[in-house]
Structures are given as structure tokens and as C-alpha cells.
Design an enzyme around this catalytic site. Structure first.
Site, PDB file in Angstrom:
ATOM      1  N   HIS A   1      72.372 -21.161   6.363  1.00 53.56           N
ATOM      2  CA  HIS A   1      71.178 -22.000   5.652  1.00 53.56           C
ATOM      3  C   HIS A   1      72.255 -22.812   4.644  1.00 53.56           C
ATOM      4  O   HIS A   1      73.192 -22.446   4.321  1.00 53.56           O
ATOM      5  CB  HIS A   1      70.157 -22.502   4.908  1.00 53.56           C
ATOM      6  CG  HIS A   1      69.045 -21.902   5.267  1.00 53.56           C
ATOM      7  ND1 HIS A   1      68.329 -22.643   6.498  1.00 53.56           N
ATOM      8  CD2 HIS A   1      68.586 -20.902   5.956  1.00 53.56           C
ATOM      9  CE1 HIS A   1      67.544 -22.035   7.283  1.00 53.56           C
ATOM     10  NE2 HIS A   1      67.485 -21.473   6.507  1.00 53.56           N
TER      11      HIS A   1
ATOM     12  N   LYS B   1      68.242 -25.656  -2.478  1.00 57.31           N
ATOM     13  CA  LYS B   1      70.208 -26.242  -1.925  1.00 57.31           C
ATOM     14  C   LYS B   1      70.186 -26.279  -3.183  1.00 57.31           C
ATOM     15  O   LYS B   1      69.544 -26.907  -4.491  1.00 57.31           O
ATOM     16  CB  LYS B   1      70.428 -26.579  -1.047  1.00 57.31           C
ATOM     17  CG  LYS B   1      70.384 -26.497   0.013  1.00 57.31           C
ATOM     18  CD  LYS B   1      70.920 -27.962   1.153  1.00 57.31           C
ATOM     19  CE  LYS B   1      70.102 -27.420   2.376  1.00 57.31           C
ATOM     20  NZ  LYS B   1      69.819 -26.128   2.440  1.00 57.31           N
TER      21      LYS B   1
ATOM     22  N   TYR C   1      78.507 -24.952   3.155  1.00 56.61           N
ATOM     23  CA  TYR C   1      77.651 -23.379   3.751  1.00 56.61           C
ATOM     24  C   TYR C   1      78.622 -22.314   3.309  1.00 56.61           C
ATOM     25  O   TYR C   1      80.216 -22.841   3.376  1.00 56.61           O
ATOM     26  CB  TYR C   1      77.698 -23.692   5.915  1.00 56.61           C
ATOM     27  CG  TYR C   1      76.137 -24.631   6.164  1.00 56.61           C
ATOM     28  CD1 TYR C   1      76.972 -25.517   6.244  1.00 56.61           C
ATOM     29  CD2 TYR C   1      75.748 -24.241   6.497  1.00 56.61           C
ATOM     30  CE1 TYR C   1      76.150 -26.806   6.977  1.00 56.61           C
ATOM     31  CE2 TYR C   1      74.610 -24.911   6.948  1.00 56.61           C
ATOM     32  CZ  TYR C   1      75.101 -25.946   6.975  1.00 56.61           C
ATOM     33  OH  TYR C   1      74.150 -27.210   8.358  1.00 56.61           O
TER      34      TYR C   1
END
Lengths: 349, 349
Positions: free
Chosen positions: A297, A328, A289
Site C-alpha cells: 500500500h 497514510k 510506495y
């Protein structure tokens, strides 16, 4: 009039045909005395796509014969050819290179003399290994020239997957700030438990370390090692023994896979202000993070790899595939000095 | 009146309190002389959820003290506890077991005496290894009893992921049918090229082997080995040398990772009538079709693993995660005799 095979080139002597082939797709190299010289990869492709007839001693060659012949002239011709034809079939102008890269790819419809390559491409087999040290130098080198490095990976069936690599410099907003008093933790199994409220406040709420279980904060071994190294945590065992950071690392190495490798990346990312949590559920070492895990997120999935590691493409494919479904960015952290973050992305040229 | 800690149990002597705890969630074991006996996992959970006070020599114990004490009494108490509390917090009735399984999980609101467990659960750490041979016996054993085997995997941060395993017997509709005349192939690099139209028709169109490149059919090494073993393909090298199946396998082993392991699964699946293609893009060994790859979607991703393999949970997590995004079933093929197909699925109890 067709082209004539001449060991490792094909010569089109007919001026008109040569000009046409050259103008429609930038195939070949105009010869000083007139005519066009094609390299074998170009000639094979033109034969496959039925735009050129090639003869050898006057006898026409089939695509299979061209392919076979070219394969005897060049090592790994099949791999380079499969990437070449894929890029060509996408409409790009492609040139075979020798040296660091296998192909230069130019914009669609471009004339080479007035354009610079969009991509430098290495053509590899899914069975090839990738030496991370060599590779990261290649990335840096290509980036310094303002170009995009692509790997075209040919799988067992001749299908193509492209990867684009770049170096990254990830940072976060949650820098570790030291406390006046070290927190007290108790080592149980592979967890360190914190029970004192003010310590939980400092480490858990402010530092985003660990996870609550009832009113206890549990820290992982890797978190504990890092906080101990920062001087903000003392750990004792069930039997009252005091642990040092060194002993904790020893325990981690003994009980967990790749502990030092992961700690190396964890430490660096925490020092970059990022909050680092296990990536177990995502199949990577870490999820990371930029700020608070309560509100953000995870932006990255990070996998730590040793610098001298030989990576296999199926492993890279697996890891990159993982990141696709969860939106991601996947970074490989090359552990050790100098530490580097490399992004691997699927790429559709 | 609270419960009293007695080494590895907690005794609630008060009849009324004991009955209440027992009736509301099936905690503990009623004692013949009256009162209730709780095991440490139950007692710790009741203390954490503030439904019971436990005293030791008359002095109340905190949750942390209960947890610490229990951890000294039982090896890996932390792991079992984390799974226990997760299942309890989902409303299930849970009992600690000793033996093959760590926990029996009963339907919500059930009274144990009149219900059978829904799940048998093993509580493991993400750092544990899974020995496939032992594991496949466990699966068979649980299935023979009509029960569901779950693994509750505790990650570094104490978070839970559940996996459900079952044995499978996959079959397809595309059985290999032998031809009268063996096809002729040319070995180039790691590919075998077929140029004769009738051979392409038989192997490519009817058999779903290989992939077209122009008017040439390319077979992978693994496909070629299998078709040669079936007696339907002769392969010669560029220099005219005739290959035997044995020599082809030798070449595969020399140039590719895990070749024999993959060939073992490939051969078996083809004999089961399935069409087997590389799973490179999906990060698994194979993608597998029940019928024609031209009209069907691949139903399975299959990863071949040696029977004596120690699997790590992060590896399993990665592989199962992969299948999630692409809506395919993930099977691990335990290679060798007896060959077995094990399905690993994420499971939300």
C-alpha cells in the site's frame, strides 16, 4: 486573602494561600521574601476556574475584567490563553514562556523543579501564516534538544487543534537501475506511450513506471522527464520531433500546475528508492510506495511546497485531515536545496 | 473482413460483421446503403479489445497505430478515449458526442434507438480548469433535461475519477430572530466577548452563535459582523471606540483570508436558517447545521468560492475527499449574485 493585581503580575502575599496554589498545580513563582507571584495567564485562569480572587486596588475583578486587562498588557493574549487553558484543563502543568515558544507543558502532576517539559508549544491563530523555512529550523532545533514541538491552533471559535511536527528521512527499496538501451516513447497529449515489449518490461514491470492501457505503457510527463534525465528514454512527438529533457520540462511547465515544484520532489523521492505515483485521488501531489505498488500500500502522501512558501493553517488542516481517513503518513516536501521532509500529524496531548 | 480506415471514420463494408458489431454493444452507425460506420474512438476501442481488425490501404493497424492516428485527428483524443474505454469496460453503451458533452452513456445492454442517456459526461484532464460560472450553467442545463451530469477526470496516470454535480437549495430551522435590545460586545484580538448574561442567553443559547469560555461568550469576527448587520450587537474596542459593521468588515479583511467571500456565504446561510460554524477542523470554510449544533450533527461542509473562480481539479478532489471520511455533504457556495450551492460527489457509474 486574595491576590492583588500589579500591572502584569498578581501577587499573593498570604503565605498559606500562596503555598496551596503553588503546590496544587505548580502555579506561580515563589518569591524570595515569601508569597507567590503569578503571571497574568495563570491568574486569569485561576479566576476563570474560581480558585482565586484577584483584586485591583482592593476591588474584586471578574473573569471578564481579568481577561480584558491581560489583553491590554499582552499582544495576542487571547490566543495564548485559549491554548493555556486547554492544556491546563487536560491536567498538564503549563508555563508561559517568552521567546521561541509560548508555552512549556510538563507532565501531569509534576513539580517543575524536578521535571523537563514534554512539549514546547506555539500558540497560533488559524489565520496566522507559517513560513516553512523558519518553521523547519524550529523543528530541527526542538528535535536536537529531544523535545516535542507542538502547534496549538486556535480556530475562529476558540477551539483547539494540535499538530505535532517532525522531520523525516523516507527511503524505499526500488532504486532506478539504468538500462543499456534507452526506451523509445511517443508523446501524445500529456502522455508518453511505449509500445515496444522489452521497453515496457524494463520501465513498467521492473521500474514501476507508468500504467498499461491495453498493450501500451503510458508514462506521465513527470515520469518521462525523470527517465529522460536518467538517460533511459528517448521521446519523439507525433510529427517526429525529438524531445530533450529540457523541452519536456518546458512542456510540463506550460501545460500543468506546479510542474517544476512537483518534479523536484519526484526526482528526489525516486532517487531515494521510492515509487512515486500521482496523489490526485487523495488530493495530494503524490502517493508514495516504499516497494512495489502491486503488493504494497502507499505509505505516504507527499505534497511538495516551495521553501519560501507561506503556508496557511487551513491548508495544513485540509492536508492533514486527508491523510487521516486513508491511514497514510502525510509529508510536506520542502522543495529545493536542502530538500526536507516534514511530517504534520494531528496530536491529542 | 476487417474495417477500413478512412481519415476520421472506419467503414465495415461486410454486412454480417457490421451487424454483429452493431448488435453486440451498439457500436457504430448503420449506413443507408448497408455496412457500418465507426467513429475513431469506437474503432480504436474495438482494436484494443481485439474485436476488430482495422486496415489502412489494406495493411493491418496495431492498437498503438490506431491510437496515434486518432490522436492526430482529434484534439485531446487521449482524454476522451480513456473515459470512453473505462465506461465501456463497465458495460455501458457509450457514444462520442460533439458539443457541450464528450460522451453520452446509455444503460447496459440498451439499444440506443429505444433508450435515453443515463449520463452526459465531460471528459477532462486533472490539469484542466473548471470555470465555475460556465460550469453552474451546465449543471442547470443538464438538470432541466432530467439528466445526470458527470465529469470523468483523467489523472496523470490515466486513472479515472467521476464526479456528479447537482445544484442544491439547503435550508435550516434556526432563523435569526431579532431582539429588542442590541447586545454589547467587546472586541479583543479577533474575538468579540459578551459578558452580560441575558445577551449570552439570547445570542449563545437561542441563536447558537459563538462559544463559551468560562462565563464569557466569544463570537468570531464573521458572526459579529452578521449580528451587527442584523442590528442586534454593538461592539466597542478596548480603547472604547465604537465599531460599525463597515469597520468590522474592514478589520476582518485586514486580518483574515477571504473574509468577504466567507461572509457572503455565512450571511446567506444564516438567512436560510442554518447554523454556520467554522469548518477549520474539516479543512473547509464552514460546517453547517440544519438545527441546533448541540443535538444535530453538521450536515454540510461548505466552501465559498468566487463566481469567476477558475477551479483546479486537484482542489476539487481534495475537498470532495474530505467530505468522504466524515459523512457530510460537500457544497461549494458560488458567492455573489445569484448565489448558488453546488454539490460535488464522488460517483461510481
Amino acid at each position: 486573602m486574595p491576590g492583588e493585581l500589579n500591572e502584569d503580575t498578581v501577587i499573593i502575599s498570604d503565605q498559606k494561600e500562596g503555598t496551596q496554589i503553588y503546590n496544587k498545580g505548580n502555579f506561580g513563582y515563589p518569591m524570595s521574601g515569601g508569597g507567590l507571584e503569578l503571571d497574568l495567564i495563570e491568574a486569569t485562569f485561576l479566576v476563570e476556574s474560581e480558585r482565586l480572587q484577584v483584586t485591583k486596588d482592593g476591588v474584586p475583578m471578574s473573569f471578564a475584567e481579568m481577561f480584558n486587562h491581560s489583553s491590554t498588557q499582552y499582544d495576542r493574549f487571547d490566543i495564548a490563553y485559549l491554548v493555556y487553558r486547554d492544556m491546563r484543563s487536560r491536567g498538564f502543568v503549563v508555563k508561559a514562556e517568552s521567546g521561541h515558544f509560548d508555552l512549556s507543558v510538563f507532565p501531569r502532576g509534576s513539580v517543575m523543579s524536578n521535571s523537563r517539559p514534554m512539549y514546547l508549544v506555539r500558540a497560533v491563530s488559524e489565520r496566522d501564516v507559517l513560513e516553512l523555512d523558519v518553521f523547519s529550523k524550529e523543528v530541527a532545533h526542538t528535535e536536537s534538544k529531544g523535545k516535542k514541538l507542538l502547534y496549538g491552533v486556535v480556530d475562529e471559535e476558540g477551539d483547539l487543534t494540535y499538530y505535532h511536527m517532525s522531520s523525516r528521512d523516507p527511503r524505499g527499496r526500488s532504486l532506478h537501475s539504468s538500462s543499456k538501451y534507452a526506451a523509445e516513447g511517443r508523446l501524445i497529449g500529456e502522455r508518453v506511450l511505449i509500445t515496444e515489449e522489452s521497453h515496457i518490461e524494463y520501465l513498467g514491470k521492473k521500474g514501476f513506471y507508468g500504467k498499461m492501457m491495453g498493450n501500451i505503457l503510458q508514462l506521465s510527463l513527470i515520469e518521462s522527464c525523470f527517465i529522460m534525465e536518467m538517460g533511459d528514454l528517448n521521446v519523439t512527438t507525433q510529427s517526429g520531433e525529438e524531445m530533450t529533457p529540457e523541452k519536456m520540462i518546458e512542456l510540463g511547465v506550460k501545460t500543468q500546475e506546479e510542474f517544476e515544484l512537483r518534479l523536484d520532489a519526484f526526482r528526489d523521492m525516486r532517487k531515494r528508492g521510492m515509487v512515486v505515483k500521482t496523489g490526485f485521488k487523495y488530493g495530494a501531489h503524490f502517493r508514495v510506495y516504499e516497494g512495489s505498488p502491486d503488493t504494497d500500500h502507499a505509505k505516504y502522501l507527499v505534497h511538495s511546497v516551495p521553501g519560501d512558501k507561506m503556508m496557511m493553517w487551513p491548508e495544513i488542516s485540509r492536508t492533514v485531515r486527508l491523510s487521516g481517513g486513508v491511514k497514510k503518513e502525510i509529508l510536506f516536501c520542502r522543495a529545493g536545496e536542502p530538500r526536507e521532509y516534514l511530517e504534520f500529524k494531528w496530536f491529542r496531548p
